[in-house]
Design an enzyme around this catalytic site. Structure first.
Site, PDB file in Angstrom:
ATOM      1  CG  HIS A  42      41.555  -3.776  26.415  1.00  0.00           C
ATOM      2  ND1 HIS A  42      41.861  -2.988  27.485  1.00  0.00           N
ATOM      3  CD2 HIS A  42      40.301  -4.269  26.655  1.00  0.00           C
ATOM      4  CE1 HIS A  42      40.841  -3.002  28.349  1.00  0.00           C
ATOM      5  NE2 HIS A  42      39.893  -3.773  27.867  1.00  0.00           N
TER       6      HIS A  42
ATOM      7  CD  GLU B  41      45.731  -0.863  24.125  1.00  0.00           C
ATOM      8  OE1 GLU B  41      44.738  -1.552  23.814  1.00  0.00           O
ATOM      9  OE2 GLU B  41      45.723  -0.054  25.060  1.00  0.00           O
TER      10      GLU B  41
ATOM     11  CB  CYS C 178      43.458   0.287  30.340  1.00  0.00           C
ATOM     12  SG  CYS C 178      43.720  -1.456  29.988  1.00  0.00           S
TER      13      CYS C 178
ATOM     14  CB  CYS D 271      46.756  -2.405  27.534  1.00  0.00           C
ATOM     15  SG  CYS D 271      45.268  -3.257  27.028  1.00  0.00           S
TER      16      CYS D 271
ATOM     17  CB  ALA E  88      10.857  11.295  10.641  1.00  0.00           C
TER      18      ALA E  88
ATOM     19  CG  LEU F 103      10.745   1.169  19.641  1.00  0.00           C
ATOM     20  CD1 LEU F 103      10.715   1.662  21.088  1.00  0.00           C
ATOM     21  CD2 LEU F 103      10.946   2.360  18.698  1.00  0.00           C
TER      22      LEU F 103
ATOM     23  NE  ARG G 283      11.916  -3.306  11.249  1.00  0.00           N
ATOM     24  CZ  ARG G 283      11.459  -2.572  12.245  1.00  0.00           C
ATOM     25  NH1 ARG G 283      11.615  -2.954  13.498  1.00  0.00           N
ATOM     26  NH2 ARG G 283      10.838  -1.435  12.005  1.00  0.00           N
TER      27      ARG G 283
ATOM     28  CB  THR H 234       9.235  19.110  24.753  1.00  0.00           C
ATOM     29  OG1 THR H 234       8.701  19.172  23.434  1.00  0.00           O
ATOM     30  CG2 THR H 234       9.157  20.471  25.416  1.00  0.00           C
TER      31      THR H 234
HETATM   32 ZN    ZN Z   1      43.545  -2.036  27.837  1.00  0.00          ZN
END
Ligand code: ZN
Length: 366
Positions: A53, A55, A78, A87, A157, A207, A210, A305
């Site tokens: 992490h 920290e 955490c 942490c 788009a 999909l 790139r 939708t």
């Molecule tokens: Zn942490």
């Protein structure tokens, strides 16, 4: 006590946290800076799940100098054992004089406990400065960790008259190459992309992400396909090295077709229920269980939708190009009957827009 330097050190920590965007998920994007006598003696950000992490990295760099210093961290430290130790204990051992936390961690197992633990150890803790930056940077994490489902962005788009394609289904290309390049940049920030099977059958897209900024990025591709119409020769199935392909279908889908797709390396997930289309809320729950914190939905119009009508979407990202397409049957992002009155319409909040060449990018929140 807050001073103006606190903001600038936190800004630095946010700059570090932003480097993790698209990589550290489903963990939050976090940065940390340690300062002693006006000098930065440690800094770090959480790069990938399983890695140390922010920290912990900053404290490691600061070493013994951390004693009596000020630690700036974008998110509450955490308190739990995950793939790395808590942490908060490392911070207490390092004994800084002061900890400036920009935002509390919305994760229920951490929320307020990290700050409380630091204060109980006699450390001066300041909370909340620049907290709004965290709300934006970690918008996906915040939804995922509190509700167990991904943060959903709808992307389309459009032509100037709001069409996603012509009446014959042709959509290549409504937006400019520069805009499409930008969309690849956006794709990379997500854990997964989802489309309806109609989009695969019509455009046969890969999909993939790139864009040079995202070299090596793997993105999960999700296809909603109630009748398992996905062709085993689809182009997307040639790109499995660039990310997993998940197909959601119904229980009654052909067993033989399912086996053929699984043989090609696709993971097929059957959802119970008789109704068509596939229950989208159920799909969201399954994605959450798999640690997908952010999802980009790229169409087609029926899926967009559904996501809007079922209130599953958080954000809308549109590219609008200066073309008029027309046609009563040409698809738009919101089909169906539509609302009867303007006051019943979906109104986006926090809207922002900017141009790319002649195109306009618009985004807002539901
Ligand atoms: Zn942490």
């Amino acid at each position: 006590m807050i001073n103006t330097k606190d903001s600038s050190y936190l800004e630095m920590a946010y700059g570090l946290a932003e480097k993790a965007k698209g990589w550290a998920s489903p963990n939050p994007y976090v940065g940390a800076v340690i300062v002693r006598g006006g000098t930065i003696i440690g800094h770090g950000f959480h790069e990938r799940p399983g890695q140390p992490h922010a920290e912990a990295i900053a404290l490691e760099r600061a070493g013994r100098l951390a004693r009596g210093s000020s630690l700036y961290v974008t998110l509450e430290p955490c308190v739990h054992w995950g793939r790395t130790p808590p942490c908060v204990e490392a911070v207490i051992r390092a004994a800084p004089k002061r900890v400036v936390v920009s935002s509390l961690d919305p994760n229920p197992i951490v929320f307020q406990k990290g700050v409380r633990r630091l204060r109980a150890a006699g450390i001066d803790v300041t909370v909340g400065l620049l907290g709004e930056r965290n709300s934006v940077l970690n918008e996906s994490y915040i939804k995922y960790i509190t509700r167990g489902v991904p943060f959903v962005t709808l992307k389309a788009a459009l032509s100037l008259d709001g069409r996603m394609a012509t009446r014959t289904g042709d959509s290549r290309w409504i937006s400019s190459p520069e805009t499409r390049d930008y969309v690849h940049l956006l794709r990379g920030e997500h854990d997964a992309i989802m489309v309806g099977i109609g989009t695969i059958l019509k455009d046969d897209p890969r999909l993939t992400v790139r864009h040079p900024q995202w070299t090596g990025k793997k993105i999960v591709r999700i296809i909603l396909d109630s009748a398992l119409r996905l062709p085993v020769q689809a182009r997307i199935l040639t790109t499995l090295a660039e990310g997993q392909v998940l197909v959601f279908t119904m229980n009654r889908a052909s067993y033989r077709k399912r086996a053929a797709l699984e043989k090609r390396g696709v993971e097929v997930i059957a959802i119970s229920g008789q109704s068509r289309p596939i229950e989208a809320p159920e799909v969201m729950a399954r994605l959450g269980e798999r640690g997908i914190a952010s999802l980009l939905v790229e169409g087609g119009s029926r899926l967009l939708t559904t996501m809007i009508e079922e209130k599953l979407a958080d954000k809308l990202f549109l590219t609008v190009s200066p073309r008029l397409i027309g046609g009563e049957t040409a698809p738009s992002i919101l089909e169906g009957e539509g609302v009867r009155l303007v006051r019943r319409s979906w109104r986006l909040r926090k809207v922002s827009a900017f141009p790319i060449g002649d195109d306009i990018i618009i985004q807002g929140y539901f």
